[in-house]
Every structure is written in structure tokens, then in C-alpha cells.
Design an enzyme around this catalytic site. Structure first.
Site, PDB file in Angstrom:
ATOM      1  N   CYS A  57       3.171  36.752 -12.260  1.00  0.00           N
ATOM      2  CA  CYS A  57       2.494  35.490 -12.564  1.00  0.00           C
ATOM      3  C   CYS A  57       3.055  34.351 -11.719  1.00  0.00           C
ATOM      4  O   CYS A  57       2.336  33.408 -11.375  1.00  0.00           O
ATOM      5  CB  CYS A  57       2.583  35.168 -14.045  1.00  0.00           C
ATOM      6  SG  CYS A  57       4.268  35.026 -14.695  1.00  0.00           S
ATOM      7  N   HIS A 320       6.227  32.397 -18.594  1.00  0.00           N
ATOM      8  CA  HIS A 320       4.959  32.733 -17.957  1.00  0.00           C
ATOM      9  C   HIS A 320       4.505  31.559 -17.099  1.00  0.00           C
ATOM     10  O   HIS A 320       4.567  30.401 -17.522  1.00  0.00           O
ATOM     11  CB  HIS A 320       3.900  33.055 -19.010  1.00  0.00           C
ATOM     12  CG  HIS A 320       2.575  33.443 -18.439  1.00  0.00           C
ATOM     13  ND1 HIS A 320       2.409  34.521 -17.588  1.00  0.00           N
ATOM     14  CD2 HIS A 320       1.331  32.889 -18.593  1.00  0.00           C
ATOM     15  CE1 HIS A 320       1.145  34.628 -17.252  1.00  0.00           C
ATOM     16  NE2 HIS A 320       0.460  33.645 -17.842  1.00  0.00           N
TER      17      HIS A 320
END
Length: 364
Positions: A57, A320
Site C-alpha cells: 500500500c 495502512h
């Protein structure tokens, strides 16, 4: 639309003239930059998600931001990069160019960045592992890699300064043209009052965050550019005094880049432990004025508008990355969460999770 693997569309099939350069086909645009992007064949140009390859990510968020920057997209879609490319070291730059093409000319909801990740990992083995990495470190490596692939000979440049990342190799490229700025550190000896200047180039400015619950980007800039006193182990060697002396150092921008990237230093050391700062940093969407930090000798435009954000949610052990990007055609903001692309209101762009801020000169 459907999902699919990334495939390279080497030459954009758009109105224009095709010329042959060094045995290869290159595209010559007839239209204005805005028309270049509007004439793309994709139903949703620049709104393509990126598949998560397992803990990638950080890569996807940075790539989405870079692939949303109009002048960089223009450079790759126009085919200009082909004439500047050093093929012997340009494998990952070629993969990046293909990715830009897929994201702006393709017809998929999302594509896989597998090809880019694979060749980039050969150049930077640390990123070949499918583990989480720091987005800022990845961004610096991508900019360095693209610079090396496209650079043209120039005079040797200065080495990096604390808080300002840069390249030490010589040459100019699309990366130096768009992202490179210049700092000057004015160093004054407190004994003899002699003044010297130390220039440093930068592509990313790492800004400290004040120890408060809420602050502004201007507060972070004030912290970075405030004068500092060098004492004890940090003394300078004054050539006029002939010995180590206390000194003051003041930084200023002597060349403002067209695109300036701010890294908010959310990961800090406290009592021998590294922690993440959750401080809310408020940043302007437009009219960011850098004139208080720019030297009077600099004649660049000093006002900037926000165009992209890399966010980090979570803590040191688990987090994230996502991206917010302003679309150059629709002027709407979109959230890029790996393969998921969502239109968002302007109010959602101001987030506590901001980690990297991309600003473009309003005079560009």
C-alpha cells in the site's frame, strides 16, 4: 469496466504527429497540455486503482500521487521520456512510464503494478520484499531512480542537508526540473561574526511537528526555518578563528521548485522509543505562501496549491497507506485505497492521517 493486469501502451493513440527518433517512434503533441489529457481514450483517465501485491500500500499511494501530477503525466504520455531514457539503467523508469500509460489510457478499474515492483526491486533490493516500508523513503528512491534514468550532464551538485533529501549525482532531468529546490544555510560564527553560506538541493522537505494537539503547516515550516544555535558537539570549525566555535544557522529557500513535497515527521524518538505523532496538522488547499522562507534573490512564484496527499493510518507496528489526489481534468478530489477509487468531498481531504503533502506552484 473490468479489472486486469497492467499492460504497456507505449504510444498514446491521440491526435498528433508521430516522428522517428533514433529508430524509435516518439509522439509529438499538437494541442495544449489540458487538451492532451482530455483527449485520452480511457473512459476514466487517471482514475485507475492499483492492486495490492501484499503489503505494498505504501508503493500504491506514492505511485498514485506521482501519476496525478499533470506536468509529470504530460512528460510520459507525450513520449518525451523515450528520447531522454538511458536504456542501460532505465528498466524501472520504463515500467513506470507503462504504468502511467495504463492508468491514463487504459480501460480497467484497477491494474497490477507487478512489473514496476519487480524491476524496481532489482535496483533497490530492500523494496523487493513484500513487507511494509516507509512511503517517504520509497518516494525518494523513485525520484532518484527516475532522475538517474533521464539525467543529462551538468555540473556536480551539493550533497544533502539534514531534513532535506536530494541526489548527489550530477545532471538535470524532468525530476530536477519539477521537484528540485535549493536551500541556503547562512552560518555565522558567534565569536568573529564571520558569515558563510552553504547551499543544498532538495526534493523533499522533512518538517518537524510541534508538540501540540493541533498545529498548522505554517507552524511546521516555522519550526524548520527557525534559526538554530550550534554549540558543544555541533560547533562549526571557523576558518577565520582557526578553531571550533559556536554559531547560528538560518535556512532559506533560494530556488523554489515547481512541485514541492513536504514530509510530516510523524515518526519520532521519545525516551529511546520510536512513536507516531497523532498531531492534527491543518494544511491549506490553495494560496500556500512560502515567501517568508524564500530568499529575496529568488524570483520564483511563492504561492502553491495542494494537489496530492499520502496518508498513513495506524501505528508503528501496523498501518495502512492511502492517497488523496486532485484530478487535473475534473478538478475533483479522489481517494485511492489500493484498487478502490472513490470520489470524495473537499472537506475529506483535510485529514489527521496526512504524511506527505504535494503542492504545485500556482504560477505553473
Amino acid at each position: 469496466m473490468e479489472a486486469g493486469l497492467a499492460r504497456c501502451v507505449p504510444w498514446p493513440v491521440l491526435p498528433g504527429d508521430i516522428t522517428r527518433v533514433g529508430g524509435r517512434m516518439a509522439w509529438k503533441w499538437k494541442y495544449s497540455p489540458k487538451e492532451q489529457l482530455e483527449d485520452t481514450s480511457s473512459l476514466h483517465p487517471g482514475l485507475t486503482g492499483l492492486q495490492n501485491l501484499e503489503n505494498t500500500c505504501y508503493m500504491n499511494a506514492v505511485l498514485q500521487c506521482l501519476c496525478s501530477l499533470t506536468p509529470l503525466v504530460q512528460y510520459f504520455l507525450s513520449g518525451k521520456w523515450n528520447t531522454a531514457l538511458h536504456e542501460e539503467i532505465g528498466e524501472s523508469a520504463t515500467a513506470f512510464g507503462c504504468l502511467v500509460s495504463d492508468m491514463w489510457l487504459g480501460e480497467f478499474d484497477f491494474v497490477s503494478p507487478e512489473a514496476f515492483h519487480s524491476v524496481f526491486g532489482k535496483r533497490y533490493p530492500a523494496f523487493s520484499r513484500r513487507t511494509q516500508h516507509d512511503a517517504q523513503e520509497f518516494l525518494i528512491c523513485v525520484l532518484d531512480d527516475l532522475h538517474e534514468a533521464f539525467k543529462q550532464p551538468n555540473q556536480e551538485r551539493q550533497s544533502s542537508a539534514a531534513g532535506a533529501s536530494t541526489r548527489s549525482s550530477s545532471g538535470t532531468s524532468i525530476i530536477t526540473h519539477l521537484f528540485e529546490g535549493q536551500l541556503s544555510y547562512a552560518i555565522r560564527c558567534l565569536t568573529c561574526k564571520a558569515l558563510s553560506d552553504k547551499p543544498e538541493s532538495f526534493t523533499v522537505l522533512s518538517l518537524p511537528i510541534p508538540s501540540t494537539r493541533v498545529c498548522s503547516l505554517q507552524d511546521c515550516l516555522e519550526c524548520f526555518f527557525q534559526p538554530d544555535t550550534l554549540t558543544r558537539n555541533n560547533q562549526i570549525h571557523c576558518c577565520w578563528c582557526g578553531s571550533n566555535q559556536d554559531a547560528t544557522v538560518t535556512a532559506s529557500i533560494t530556488k523554489a521548485p515547481q512541485i514541492i513535497i513536504f514530509h510530516l515527521k510523524r515518526f519520532a524518538w521519545q525516551d529511546k522509543h520510536r512513536r507516531k505523532l497523532s498531531t492534527t496538522v491543518c494544511y491549506p488547499f490553495s494560496d500556500l505562501d512560502l515567501s517568508p522562507y524564500i530568499s529575496t534573490s529568488c524570483h520564483n512564484n511563492t504561492e502553491y496549491s495542494l494537489c496530492a496527499v499520502v496518508n498513513h493510518a495506524g501505528d508503528l507496528d501496523y498501518g495502512h497507506y492511502t492517497a488523496f489526489c486532485k484530478h487535473s481534468i475534473t478538478q475533483h478530489w479522489y481517494s485511492f485505497d489500493d484498487a478502490q477509487v472513490t470520489k470524495i468531498p473537499d472537506s475529506a481531504v483535510q485529514a489527521d492521517t496526512a504524511y506527505l503533502l504535494f503542492y504545485i506552484s500556482q504560477g505553473y
